[in-house]
Design a protein around this motif. Sequence first.
Motif, PDB file in Angstrom:
ATOM      1  N   ARG A 162      -8.722  -0.420   2.485  1.00 36.88           N
ATOM      2  CA  ARG A 162      -8.390   0.693   3.306  1.00 36.88           C
ATOM      3  C   ARG A 162      -9.269   1.705   2.799  1.00 36.88           C
ATOM      4  NH1 ARG A 162      -1.842   1.059   4.044  1.00 36.88           N
ATOM      5  NH2 ARG A 162      -1.769  -0.907   5.214  1.00 36.88           N
ATOM      6  N   THR A 163      -9.551   1.966   1.801  1.00 33.42           N
ATOM      7  CA  THR A 163     -10.594   2.965   1.398  1.00 33.42           C
ATOM      8  C   THR A 163     -12.160   2.885   2.155  1.00 33.42           C
ATOM      9  OG1 THR A 163      -9.634   3.395  -0.836  1.00 33.42           O
ATOM     10  CG2 THR A 163     -11.793   4.135  -0.612  1.00 33.42           C
ATOM     11  N   GLU A 164     -12.345   1.519   2.353  1.00 34.41           N
ATOM     12  CA  GLU A 164     -13.677   1.235   2.766  1.00 34.41           C
ATOM     13  C   GLU A 164     -13.471   1.168   4.361  1.00 34.41           C
ATOM     14  OE1 GLU A 164     -15.070  -2.228   0.844  1.00 34.41           O
ATOM     15  OE2 GLU A 164     -15.166  -1.053  -1.151  1.00 34.41           O
ATOM     16  N   GLY A 165     -12.348   1.099   4.887  1.00 35.76           N
ATOM     17  CA  GLY A 165     -12.056   1.131   6.427  1.00 35.76           C
ATOM     18  C   GLY A 165     -12.283  -0.415   6.952  1.00 35.76           C
ATOM     19  N   ASP A 166     -12.026  -1.408   6.055  1.00 41.28           N
ATOM     20  CA  ASP A 166     -12.318  -2.700   6.139  1.00 41.28           C
ATOM     21  C   ASP A 166     -10.754  -3.422   6.776  1.00 41.28           C
ATOM     22  OD1 ASP A 166     -12.859  -5.483   6.329  1.00 41.28           O
ATOM     23  OD2 ASP A 166     -13.515  -5.369   4.134  1.00 41.28           O
ATOM     24  N   GLN A 167     -10.630  -3.283   7.988  1.00 34.98           N
ATOM     25  CA  GLN A 167      -9.571  -3.864   8.659  1.00 34.98           C
ATOM     26  C   GLN A 167      -9.487  -5.421   8.533  1.00 34.98           C
ATOM     27  OE1 GLN A 167      -9.398  -1.925  12.595  1.00 34.98           O
ATOM     28  NE2 GLN A 167      -8.867  -0.157  11.841  1.00 34.98           N
TER      29      GLN A 167
ATOM     30  N   LEU B 271      -5.975  -1.811  -1.215  1.00 33.48           N
ATOM     31  CA  LEU B 271      -6.345  -0.486  -1.200  1.00 33.48           C
ATOM     32  C   LEU B 271      -7.787  -0.095  -1.105  1.00 33.48           C
ATOM     33  CD1 LEU B 271      -4.024   0.522  -4.249  1.00 33.48           C
ATOM     34  CD2 LEU B 271      -3.822   0.960  -1.642  1.00 33.48           C
ATOM     35  N   ARG B 272      -8.820  -1.182  -1.806  1.00 36.71           N
ATOM     36  CA  ARG B 272     -10.062  -1.060  -1.596  1.00 36.71           C
ATOM     37  C   ARG B 272     -10.618  -1.021  -0.303  1.00 36.71           C
ATOM     38  NH1 ARG B 272     -11.063  -3.732  -5.703  1.00 36.71           N
ATOM     39  NH2 ARG B 272     -10.983  -5.936  -4.794  1.00 36.71           N
TER      40      ARG B 272
ATOM     41  N   GLU C 199      -7.806  -6.852   5.238  1.00 41.08           N
ATOM     42  CA  GLU C 199      -6.327  -6.516   5.614  1.00 41.08           C
ATOM     43  C   GLU C 199      -5.786  -7.366   6.200  1.00 41.08           C
ATOM     44  OE1 GLU C 199      -3.189  -2.870   6.609  1.00 41.08           O
ATOM     45  OE2 GLU C 199      -5.214  -2.442   6.241  1.00 41.08           O
TER      46      GLU C 199
ATOM     47  N   GLU D  59      -4.515  -4.408  -4.908  1.00 41.56           N
ATOM     48  CA  GLU D  59      -5.879  -3.884  -5.491  1.00 41.56           C
ATOM     49  C   GLU D  59      -6.820  -3.920  -4.243  1.00 41.56           C
ATOM     50  OE1 GLU D  59      -7.112  -5.519  -9.180  1.00 41.56           O
ATOM     51  OE2 GLU D  59      -5.192  -4.814  -9.989  1.00 41.56           O
ATOM     52  N   GLU D  60      -6.780  -5.299  -3.754  1.00 46.49           N
ATOM     53  CA  GLU D  60      -7.844  -5.473  -2.525  1.00 46.49           C
ATOM     54  C   GLU D  60      -7.529  -4.821  -1.342  1.00 46.49           C
ATOM     55  OE1 GLU D  60      -9.920  -9.465  -0.558  1.00 46.49           O
ATOM     56  OE2 GLU D  60      -8.330  -9.840  -2.151  1.00 46.49           O
TER      57      GLU D  60
ATOM     58  N   ALA E 226       0.685  -1.037  -0.031  1.00 45.27           N
ATOM     59  CA  ALA E 226      -0.002   0.005   0.020  1.00 45.27           C
ATOM     60  C   ALA E 226       0.819   1.320   0.041  1.00 45.27           C
ATOM     61  CB  ALA E 226      -0.901   0.068   1.214  1.00 45.27           C
TER      62      ALA E 226
END
Length: 136
Positions: free
Chosen positions: A62-67, A59-60, A70, A56-57, A21
């Motif tokens: 992180r944009t959505e705040g999906d910890q 960055l998506r 990650e 790609e997954e 990232a």
Amino acid sequence: MEAEIMALAGTAGTAFVTLLATDAWNTVRDGVVDVWRRARPERAADISAELDSTREELLRARTEGDQETEADLRGEWRGRVRRLLVEHPEAAEELRDLLARWEPAAPQTPAVTQHATASDRARVYQAGRDIHLGQQ
């Protein structure tokens, strides 16, 4: 040896995902692919594509705040690295060298551990940085 492999795989998997990232992601991808190319040449192209997909997954997420995503990605790469090291322990040294080279690019997160015990009417104040108290 298994504990050493687990520790190295954990460090590498986390570093791979974290650094994908950052601006260093091309360097990270190329370094990881080189390790695989030497150990398992038939998988190098797949690993390159999987790293691109992971980026790609990530960055998506992180944009959505999906910890959770990650954390899942880190776990997936820990597993891939562990399996590689079990089959090809000679790759460990090269992996350590890569991690050492990337260390300056890794985001530095200070670790703070605090422990306190209070009893009776005692008060405990803890802070990771400055603390200003006004008692009345």
